[in-house]
Design an enzyme around this catalytic site. Sequence first.
Site, PDB file in Angstrom:
ATOM      1  N   CYS A 133      12.047  -8.238 -14.317  1.00  0.00           N
ATOM      2  CA  CYS A 133      12.096  -6.782 -14.086  1.00  0.00           C
ATOM      3  C   CYS A 133      12.520  -6.033 -15.348  1.00  0.00           C
ATOM      4  O   CYS A 133      11.869  -5.078 -15.760  1.00  0.00           O
ATOM      5  CB  CYS A 133      13.053  -6.475 -12.939  1.00  0.00           C
ATOM      6  SG  CYS A 133      13.384  -4.721 -12.772  1.00  0.00           S
ATOM      7  N   TYR A 141      -1.065  -4.715  -7.964  1.00  0.00           N
ATOM      8  CA  TYR A 141      -0.098  -3.834  -8.624  1.00  0.00           C
ATOM      9  C   TYR A 141      -0.305  -3.843 -10.145  1.00  0.00           C
ATOM     10  O   TYR A 141      -0.419  -2.807 -10.785  1.00  0.00           O
ATOM     11  CB  TYR A 141       1.331  -4.338  -8.400  1.00  0.00           C
ATOM     12  CG  TYR A 141       1.960  -4.127  -7.060  1.00  0.00           C
ATOM     13  CD1 TYR A 141       2.825  -3.061  -6.849  1.00  0.00           C
ATOM     14  CD2 TYR A 141       1.753  -5.013  -6.012  1.00  0.00           C
ATOM     15  CE1 TYR A 141       3.473  -2.887  -5.638  1.00  0.00           C
ATOM     16  CE2 TYR A 141       2.393  -4.846  -4.793  1.00  0.00           C
ATOM     17  CZ  TYR A 141       3.252  -3.780  -4.606  1.00  0.00           C
ATOM     18  OH  TYR A 141       3.888  -3.614  -3.416  1.00  0.00           O
ATOM     19  N   HIS A 157      10.444  24.561   0.396  1.00  0.00           N
ATOM     20  CA  HIS A 157       9.221  25.239  -0.005  1.00  0.00           C
ATOM     21  C   HIS A 157       9.382  25.911  -1.372  1.00  0.00           C
ATOM     22  O   HIS A 157      10.450  26.455  -1.654  1.00  0.00           O
ATOM     23  CB  HIS A 157       8.896  26.312   1.044  1.00  0.00           C
ATOM     24  CG  HIS A 157       7.600  26.993   0.812  1.00  0.00           C
ATOM     25  ND1 HIS A 157       6.376  26.371   1.015  1.00  0.00           N
ATOM     26  CD2 HIS A 157       7.322  28.251   0.375  1.00  0.00           C
ATOM     27  CE1 HIS A 157       5.421  27.222   0.718  1.00  0.00           C
ATOM     28  NE2 HIS A 157       5.954  28.363   0.323  1.00  0.00           N
ATOM     29  N   GLU A 192       6.925  18.793   1.501  1.00  0.00           N
ATOM     30  CA  GLU A 192       7.199  19.514   2.753  1.00  0.00           C
ATOM     31  C   GLU A 192       6.134  19.212   3.805  1.00  0.00           C
ATOM     32  O   GLU A 192       6.364  19.368   5.004  1.00  0.00           O
ATOM     33  CB  GLU A 192       7.311  21.024   2.517  1.00  0.00           C
ATOM     34  CG  GLU A 192       6.032  21.718   2.119  1.00  0.00           C
ATOM     35  CD  GLU A 192       6.242  23.217   1.874  1.00  0.00           C
ATOM     36  OE1 GLU A 192       6.720  23.901   2.780  1.00  0.00           O
ATOM     37  OE2 GLU A 192       5.937  23.688   0.755  1.00  0.00           O
ATOM     38  N   GLU A 207      -1.809  -0.815 -12.466  1.00  0.00           N
ATOM     39  CA  GLU A 207      -0.849  -0.099 -13.308  1.00  0.00           C
ATOM     40  C   GLU A 207      -1.201  -0.237 -14.787  1.00  0.00           C
ATOM     41  O   GLU A 207      -1.160   0.744 -15.544  1.00  0.00           O
ATOM     42  CB  GLU A 207       0.569  -0.617 -13.056  1.00  0.00           C
ATOM     43  CG  GLU A 207       1.102  -0.191 -11.688  1.00  0.00           C
ATOM     44  CD  GLU A 207       2.534  -0.631 -11.405  1.00  0.00           C
ATOM     45  OE1 GLU A 207       3.154  -0.065 -10.510  1.00  0.00           O
ATOM     46  OE2 GLU A 207       3.036  -1.563 -12.084  1.00  0.00           O
ATOM     47  N   CYS A 212       9.175  -4.281 -14.515  1.00  0.00           N
ATOM     48  CA  CYS A 212       9.347  -2.892 -14.038  1.00  0.00           C
ATOM     49  C   CYS A 212       9.799  -1.924 -15.120  1.00  0.00           C
ATOM     50  O   CYS A 212       9.249  -0.822 -15.237  1.00  0.00           O
ATOM     51  CB  CYS A 212      10.376  -2.849 -12.913  1.00  0.00           C
ATOM     52  SG  CYS A 212      10.298  -4.213 -11.769  1.00  0.00           S
TER      53      CYS A 212
HETATM   54  P1  NDP Z   1      -1.083  -8.980  -6.626  1.00  0.00           P
HETATM   55  O1  NDP Z   1      -0.924 -10.075  -5.645  1.00  0.00           O
HETATM   56  O2  NDP Z   1      -0.603  -7.613  -6.309  1.00  0.00           O
HETATM   57  O3  NDP Z   1      -2.617  -8.848  -7.015  1.00  0.00           O
HETATM   58  C1  NDP Z   1      -3.362  -9.932  -7.482  1.00  0.00           C
HETATM   59  C2  NDP Z   1      -4.785  -9.465  -7.649  1.00  0.00           C
HETATM   60  O4  NDP Z   1      -5.551 -10.480  -8.272  1.00  0.00           O
HETATM   61  C3  NDP Z   1      -5.454  -9.148  -6.322  1.00  0.00           C
HETATM   62  O5  NDP Z   1      -6.260  -8.023  -6.499  1.00  0.00           O
HETATM   63  C4  NDP Z   1      -6.278 -10.403  -6.062  1.00  0.00           C
HETATM   64  O6  NDP Z   1      -7.408 -10.153  -5.275  1.00  0.00           O
HETATM   65  C5  NDP Z   1      -6.684 -10.780  -7.459  1.00  0.00           C
HETATM   66  N1  NDP Z   1      -6.957 -12.195  -7.629  1.00  0.00           N
HETATM   67  C6  NDP Z   1      -6.181 -13.236  -7.258  1.00  0.00           C
HETATM   68  N2  NDP Z   1      -6.751 -14.412  -7.617  1.00  0.00           N
HETATM   69  C7  NDP Z   1      -7.904 -14.095  -8.229  1.00  0.00           C
HETATM   70  C8  NDP Z   1      -8.949 -14.873  -8.801  1.00  0.00           C
HETATM   71  N3  NDP Z   1      -8.898 -16.200  -8.827  1.00  0.00           N
HETATM   72  N4  NDP Z   1     -10.012 -14.231  -9.325  1.00  0.00           N
HETATM   73  C9  NDP Z   1     -10.076 -12.868  -9.292  1.00  0.00           C
HETATM   74  N5  NDP Z   1      -9.123 -12.090  -8.766  1.00  0.00           N
HETATM   75  C10 NDP Z   1      -8.046 -12.699  -8.239  1.00  0.00           C
HETATM   76  O7  NDP Z   1      -0.414  -9.548  -7.949  1.00  0.00           O
HETATM   77  P2  NDP Z   1      -0.043  -8.869  -9.329  1.00  0.00           P
HETATM   78  O8  NDP Z   1      -0.282  -9.938 -10.337  1.00  0.00           O
HETATM   79  O9  NDP Z   1      -0.708  -7.560  -9.507  1.00  0.00           O
HETATM   80  O10 NDP Z   1       1.515  -8.607  -9.159  1.00  0.00           O
HETATM   81  C11 NDP Z   1       2.384  -9.683  -8.806  1.00  0.00           C
HETATM   82  C12 NDP Z   1       3.519  -9.193  -7.967  1.00  0.00           C
HETATM   83  O11 NDP Z   1       4.410  -8.453  -8.793  1.00  0.00           O
HETATM   84  C13 NDP Z   1       3.145  -8.234  -6.866  1.00  0.00           C
HETATM   85  O12 NDP Z   1       2.829  -8.907  -5.685  1.00  0.00           O
HETATM   86  C14 NDP Z   1       4.367  -7.398  -6.698  1.00  0.00           C
HETATM   87  O13 NDP Z   1       5.191  -8.035  -5.759  1.00  0.00           O
HETATM   88  C15 NDP Z   1       5.031  -7.424  -8.047  1.00  0.00           C
HETATM   89  N6  NDP Z   1       4.847  -6.145  -8.760  1.00  0.00           N
HETATM   90  C16 NDP Z   1       5.334  -4.995  -8.195  1.00  0.00           C
HETATM   91  C17 NDP Z   1       5.181  -3.788  -8.838  1.00  0.00           C
HETATM   92  C18 NDP Z   1       5.697  -2.540  -8.212  1.00  0.00           C
HETATM   93  O14 NDP Z   1       6.500  -2.632  -7.288  1.00  0.00           O
HETATM   94  N7  NDP Z   1       5.247  -1.365  -8.656  1.00  0.00           N
HETATM   95  C19 NDP Z   1       4.502  -3.692 -10.138  1.00  0.00           C
HETATM   96  C20 NDP Z   1       4.013  -4.960 -10.624  1.00  0.00           C
HETATM   97  C21 NDP Z   1       4.199  -6.124  -9.950  1.00  0.00           C
HETATM   98  P3  NDP Z   1      -7.331 -10.054  -3.665  1.00  0.00           P
HETATM   99  O15 NDP Z   1      -6.726  -8.736  -3.350  1.00  0.00           O
HETATM  100  O16 NDP Z   1      -8.750 -10.156  -3.261  1.00  0.00           O
HETATM  101  O17 NDP Z   1      -6.506 -11.208  -3.220  1.00  0.00           O
END
Ligand code: NDP
Length: 465
Positions: free
Chosen positions: A43, A179, A437, A442, A183, A48
């Site tokens: 983090c 995420y 407001h 709101e 981002e 983060c």
């Molecule tokens: P996520 O699980 O959010 O997203 C992973 C993405 O990768 C999904 O879109 C998934 O597709 C895709 N994916 C997975 N495997 C493959 C593959 N083999 N080929 C192509 N696409 C694939 O993970 P992130 O890496 O974005 O983030 C990890 C974690 O970090 C999050 O779960 C969250 O908990 C935390 N995080 C939180 C943040 C916040 O609170 N703002 C910011 C950044 C991270 P599909 O949807 O189809 O499975």
Amino acid sequence: MSFDYDLFVIGGGSGGVRAARVAAGEHGARVAVAEESRMGGTCVIRGCVPKKLMIFASQAGLMAEEMRGYGWEGAQAGRFDWPVFRSKLDAELTRLELIYTANLERSGVQIFHQRATIVDAHTVALADGTTKTAKHILIAVGGRPALPGIPGEELGLISDDLFLMKELPRRVLLVGGGYIACEFATILSGLGVETVQVYRGDAVLRGFDQQARDMATVQLSEIGIDLRLNVTPTGLARAGDRIDVAFNDGSHEEFDAVIWATGRNPYTGGLGLENTGVHLRGNGAIAVDEWSQTAVPSIFAVGDVTDRVNLTPVAIREGHAFADTIFGGRARKVSHATIASAVYLRPHEVAQIGLTEEQACARGDVDVYATTFRPMRSMFAGSNAKVMMKLLVDPGTDVVLGCHIFGPDAGEMIQLAAIPITMGATKADFDATMAVHPTAAEELVTMRQPTRRHRLEVPAQAATA
Ligand code: NDP
């Protein structure tokens, strides 16, 4: 039997540091922490915190555009100087790292700046060859990026690498629709990098409310990201100092950098867990009960390594509850039921708590109070960007089951909406709240009539039975 410590924590991230500080500082336990990298964990050092600062940095173009809409003739963002930003970022992360370290030391925690592995239920081995014994061991080692398992994947970067880049790539490919991918696509395009994002599904941010997902998907394209849906890379190859990427539709393209944002896995490999009776789940996550206790009574685990809800505040709460329970004589569990989260996109963030509309419909009857509108600030500047706010209400109990916001500062708004919703607020409680407001928020207390009502279909046979 006497031990070197009451508690040995492996991992100096959010969960481990909180557990160590509370156990030692508040409850007087003898505590040690081992951290192989920088104190503060994902983090603070590579997640983060630097991400949010980069989001702020990436908003300059948008702000300048808005200011032109307000009459500031010629307002321009200018040229982004990555080395200047990066050296400020490095200094800030070092400052935070030192604060984390100092806070631990002030609590009386002994820090080992090295890797630790588990020898048995009460013993850890440090990288320098020494061993330490402890009555309790807490595993808080977090997660690591998962790669997709395709040829040439080692040519790609992971999100950790982004904060260390000497210079920004000219053209980048981000893989994923979660995420991190959304981002970082937002950040990099805002910093002037030509950004392509590929996602294997047809709307980003799976797990969020469908309406918010659809709006986020549109926004990513509207801010200039070349977002390609139902596309995935099948292989990477070096092409001079660029990377040639093959896609599932048979096409090839070259990029200066490819970034995997394809999820994260628990970091349990090589931890020595095979020396213990600790059970792992299929993806390598440590199986724990509601007290964060593993199958070995002296070994506990908190945070992403347990793959419950992988968010910093959850790891912190789990670490705190563990320390209070074991060392403070106050048994505390963490509820994972209603947890708000936000995705920091630009100009509008996605934020949610509770059930999505789709989940609420599957659960039973639901009244949906939803509104979309152009907010005052950006509309005046000439933008058509729409905000969405939604409350999902159980018509039987009037309890608010979920709240979804797509808009500027949605993360800030959902934090406040999370308080009444966690308390079990009803729609009548929202209605009784006076509006502030003029604000966008709101709308959350002024939606009077349901936009739609979903009723669970009862099969004819069941209805007459
Ligand atoms: P996520 O699980 O959010 O997203 C992973 C993405 O990768 C999904 O879109 C998934 O597709 C895709 N994916 C997975 N495997 C493959 C593959 N083999 N080929 C192509 N696409 C694939 O993970 P992130 O890496 O974005 O983030 C990890 C974690 O970090 C999050 O779960 C969250 O908990 C935390 N995080 C939180 C943040 C916040 O609170 N703002 C910011 C950044 C991270 P599909 O949807 O189809 O499975």
